[in-house]
Write an enzyme that holds these catalytic residues in place. Structure first.
Site, PDB file in Angstrom:
ATOM      1  N   LYS A  91      -2.422 -13.743  12.032  1.00  0.00           N
ATOM      2  CA  LYS A  91      -3.871 -13.861  12.226  1.00  0.00           C
ATOM      3  C   LYS A  91      -4.526 -14.745  11.171  1.00  0.00           C
ATOM      4  O   LYS A  91      -5.449 -15.501  11.476  1.00  0.00           O
ATOM      5  CB  LYS A  91      -4.539 -12.493  12.302  1.00  0.00           C
ATOM      6  N   THR A  92      -4.041 -14.683   9.919  1.00  0.00           N
ATOM      7  CA  THR A  92      -4.595 -15.561   8.889  1.00  0.00           C
ATOM      8  C   THR A  92      -4.264 -17.020   9.198  1.00  0.00           C
ATOM      9  O   THR A  92      -5.125 -17.905   9.120  1.00  0.00           O
ATOM     10  CB  THR A  92      -4.064 -15.178   7.499  1.00  0.00           C
ATOM     11  N   LYS A 144      -8.598  -2.287   0.789  1.00  0.00           N
ATOM     12  CA  LYS A 144      -8.478  -1.447   1.978  1.00  0.00           C
ATOM     13  C   LYS A 144      -9.242  -0.136   1.839  1.00  0.00           C
ATOM     14  O   LYS A 144      -9.640   0.459   2.854  1.00  0.00           O
ATOM     15  CB  LYS A 144      -7.001  -1.184   2.288  1.00  0.00           C
ATOM     16  N   ASP A 200      -9.733 -11.280   7.924  1.00  0.00           N
ATOM     17  CA  ASP A 200      -9.130  -9.952   8.006  1.00  0.00           C
ATOM     18  C   ASP A 200     -10.045  -8.831   8.494  1.00  0.00           C
ATOM     19  O   ASP A 200      -9.581  -7.945   9.189  1.00  0.00           O
ATOM     20  CB  ASP A 200      -8.570  -9.567   6.635  1.00  0.00           C
ATOM     21  N   ARG A 208       0.824  -1.197   0.000  1.00  0.00           N
ATOM     22  CA  ARG A 208       0.000   0.000   0.000  1.00  0.00           C
ATOM     23  C   ARG A 208       0.871   1.265   0.000  1.00  0.00           C
ATOM     24  O   ARG A 208       2.039   1.243   0.367  1.00  0.00           O
ATOM     25  CB  ARG A 208      -0.918   0.016   1.225  1.00  0.00           C
ATOM     26  N   ARG A 218       1.295 -12.401  -1.817  1.00  0.00           N
ATOM     27  CA  ARG A 218      -0.072 -12.582  -1.348  1.00  0.00           C
ATOM     28  C   ARG A 218      -0.851 -13.549  -2.225  1.00  0.00           C
ATOM     29  O   ARG A 218      -0.590 -13.684  -3.419  1.00  0.00           O
ATOM     30  CB  ARG A 218      -0.803 -11.230  -1.363  1.00  0.00           C
ATOM     31  N   HIS A 227     -10.365  -4.851  12.466  1.00  0.00           N
ATOM     32  CA  HIS A 227      -9.333  -5.422  11.600  1.00  0.00           C
ATOM     33  C   HIS A 227      -8.848  -6.710  12.274  1.00  0.00           C
ATOM     34  O   HIS A 227      -7.886  -6.718  13.028  1.00  0.00           O
ATOM     35  CB  HIS A 227      -8.176  -4.434  11.434  1.00  0.00           C
ATOM     36  N   SER A 263       0.266  -7.050  10.009  1.00  0.00           N
ATOM     37  CA  SER A 263       0.847  -7.950   9.022  1.00  0.00           C
ATOM     38  C   SER A 263       2.017  -8.728   9.619  1.00  0.00           C
ATOM     39  O   SER A 263       2.878  -8.159  10.292  1.00  0.00           O
ATOM     40  CB  SER A 263       1.327  -7.139   7.810  1.00  0.00           C
TER      41      SER A 263
END
Length: 521
Positions: free
Chosen positions: A233-234, A193, A248, A52, A313, A212, A229
């Protein structure tokens, strides 16, 4: 359909509308936008931008939002004149070529759904956002709301001296006209996003707390996983036998939690079948792989390569994950996990937080980065604080989200756990990474209630409550001070991290409501 403003924008465009995944893959290959990997995934490269561009994101300063937005380092104002210059530039660019559009929506709970009309100049980006958001072939909405129109053209560039932008790249949101413009960057995460930023503005107006975080489902409960990141968490939300709600972005309403999206955006550097089988198997036909190197002869993805970026990704619909909650909805959570990759080796592998501590750590949103995760980082770890674990996507005051967070915790008596997925026994380069299987075992113990009856010890620097035993985890791992070769070095590093927390929290301390109890360090 788009809004009236959106319809005016789209008049005269050569638009290919609502193509399914297979047709979009064919279009992307035909247009030489990407390559097929041996597992069937579409591999694309985003060029200069592999992440980003937060400094190039703007919200239009206009009457409907001027008094509500938290203007500053995160939310940069853009004049209406500048926005319309960018819009005219974008329209002229779109009219010169074929574009791809999708009717989509965000928000799995139909009471809070936001319709979206997304237009892109690249077929692969249309596939990307189609897989990540909720699709139009799903059941019709229970309510009507004007959609936001998103226009994305990576090859449309701003002229800073004319358009009032910082650079040629722009992500501009006009809430009043329900329009989003994205140009000068091919990184598709900007689309995702931008939608999340919009939902972070709209949902609090409806009494819904936007988060988030990842979420999975148990029997009569959900669990939430907050983290920046690289904190896991994923990965951690997809492990075990609890079905995945989403990886997410979620909303927490009076009825429970719901996924804002319909897909997953998994970081896949160093991905392996052994460590993350669900994600590995989800990378197949219909998945978009961003910036993953392909072996020239075999077309096998090299997930260990960071040739293009470490931020590789995979974007795929949630139904690619076995036993996922395709409805995207779950019960009220009983456990929340704050995931932090502490590269200083100070925080315990797991600790239980009081309500005040939970608010404190939510507001700080701490993790750490180490050399290799981002260009420009030196050899020493760097502390990273992202308010509410979502600072770049928060258009409103952080205190507003914090108040909603505290109210939800108090009302539903949820337990919050701070989980260190980073280092122990010393900082990065000295200590060791906490094994994934130990972190998973600690989370499973928290979810099962196995940590309710064990003895706890108060950690001396942050006042954290640390369990002294947990199933399948060596007891010696649970207290960081016992893992360092030098107690003196541990205490020195712990004091330094405490000071970093204090300095970050000072941004909010003066504005903190006096009736809002919180334990400050």
């Amino acid at each position: 359909m788009p809004t009236t403003q959106g319809l005016e924008v789209l008049s005269g465009l050569h638009t290919v509308h609502n193509l399914p995944a297979a047709a979009l893959v064919e279009e992307a290959i035909r247009r030489q936008e990407g390559f097929l990997a041996d597992n069937g995934a579409l591999v694309v490269y985003t060029g200069r931008f592999t992440g980003r561009s937060p400094q190039d994101k703007y919200i239009v300063y206009e009457p409907s939002v001027a008094s509500e937005i938290e203007w500053g380092a995160v939310n940069h104002p853009l004049s209406e004149d500048s926005f319309h210059r960018l819009l005219n530039r974008m329209i002229a660019h779109l009219r010169s070529q074929t574009v791809y559009s999708q009717n989509l929506w965000a928000g799995a709970d139909a009471h809070y759904t936001l319709p979206l009309f997304v237009v892109t100049t690249h077929a692969w980006q249309s596939l990307f956002i189609r897989q990540l958001l909720l699709r139009s072939e799903q059941p019709p909405l229970m309510r009507r709301e004007d959609p936001f129109t998103v226009l994305c053209a990576p090859d449309c560039f701003a002229v800073p001296e004319e358009d009032g932008t910082r650079s040629e790249t722009f992500i501009a949101i006009h809430f009043g006209q329900r329009l989003v413009l994205i140009g000068g960057t091919a990184y598709a995460g900007e689309i995702k996003k931008a939608v999340f930023t919009i939902m972070n503005y709209l949902l609090p107006q409806k009494g819904v707390f936007p988060m988030h975080c990842a979420a999975n489902a148990g029997k009569g409960d959900s669990a939430l996983f907050f983290g920046l990141s690289g904190t896991g968490k994923t990965t951690l939300s997809a492990l075990g036998d609890r079905p995945l709600i989403g990886d997410d972005e979620h909303g927490w309403s009076d009825d429970g939690v719901f996924n804002i999206e319909g897909g997953c955006y998994a970081k896949c550097i160093h991905l392996s079948r052994d460590s993350e089988p669900h994600i590995w198997d989800a990378i197949r036909f219909g998945t978009v792989l961003e910036n993953v190197e392909l072996e020239k002869d075999t077309r096998r993805p090299d997930f260990d390569s960071d040739r293009y970026t470490e931020n590789t990704r995979a974007a795929y619909p949630i139904e690619f994950i076995p036993q996922a909650v395709v409805s995207g909805k779950g019960d009220h959570p009983k456990n929340l996990f704050f995931l932090t990759a502490d590269a200083f080796g100070v925080l315990p592998p797991i600790s239980r937080l009081s309500l005040g501590q939970a608010c404190y750590h939510f507001l700080n949103g701490y993790t750490a980065k180490v050399a290799g995760t981002e260009r420009g980082l030196g050899r020493e770890p760097q502390a990273v604080f992202s308010t509410c674990f979502a600072e770049p996507f928060l258009p409103l005051s952080p205190l507003r989200y914090l108040a909603m967070f505290r109210e939800k915790l108090a009302r539903h008596a949820a337990t919050v756990w701070l989980v260190n997925t980073g280092w122990i026994g010393g900082p990065y380069g000295v200590g060791r990474r906490i094994p994934l299987e130990c972190t998973q075992a600690l989370i499973e113990a928290a979810l099962s209630g196995a940590l309710e009856s064990v003895e706890y010890q108060t950690e001396p620097f942050f006042g954290l409550s640390v369990p002294l035993q947990a199933p399948k985890v060596p007891a010696g791992l649970l207290l960081p001070q016992h893992n360092w070769p030098s107690r003196e070095n541990y205490e020195e590093m712990a004091r330094a991290l405490v000071q970093r927390f204090r300095e970050n929290f000072s941004r909010y301390a003066a504005a903190f409501p006096h009736d809002f109890p919180i334990e400050a360090l």
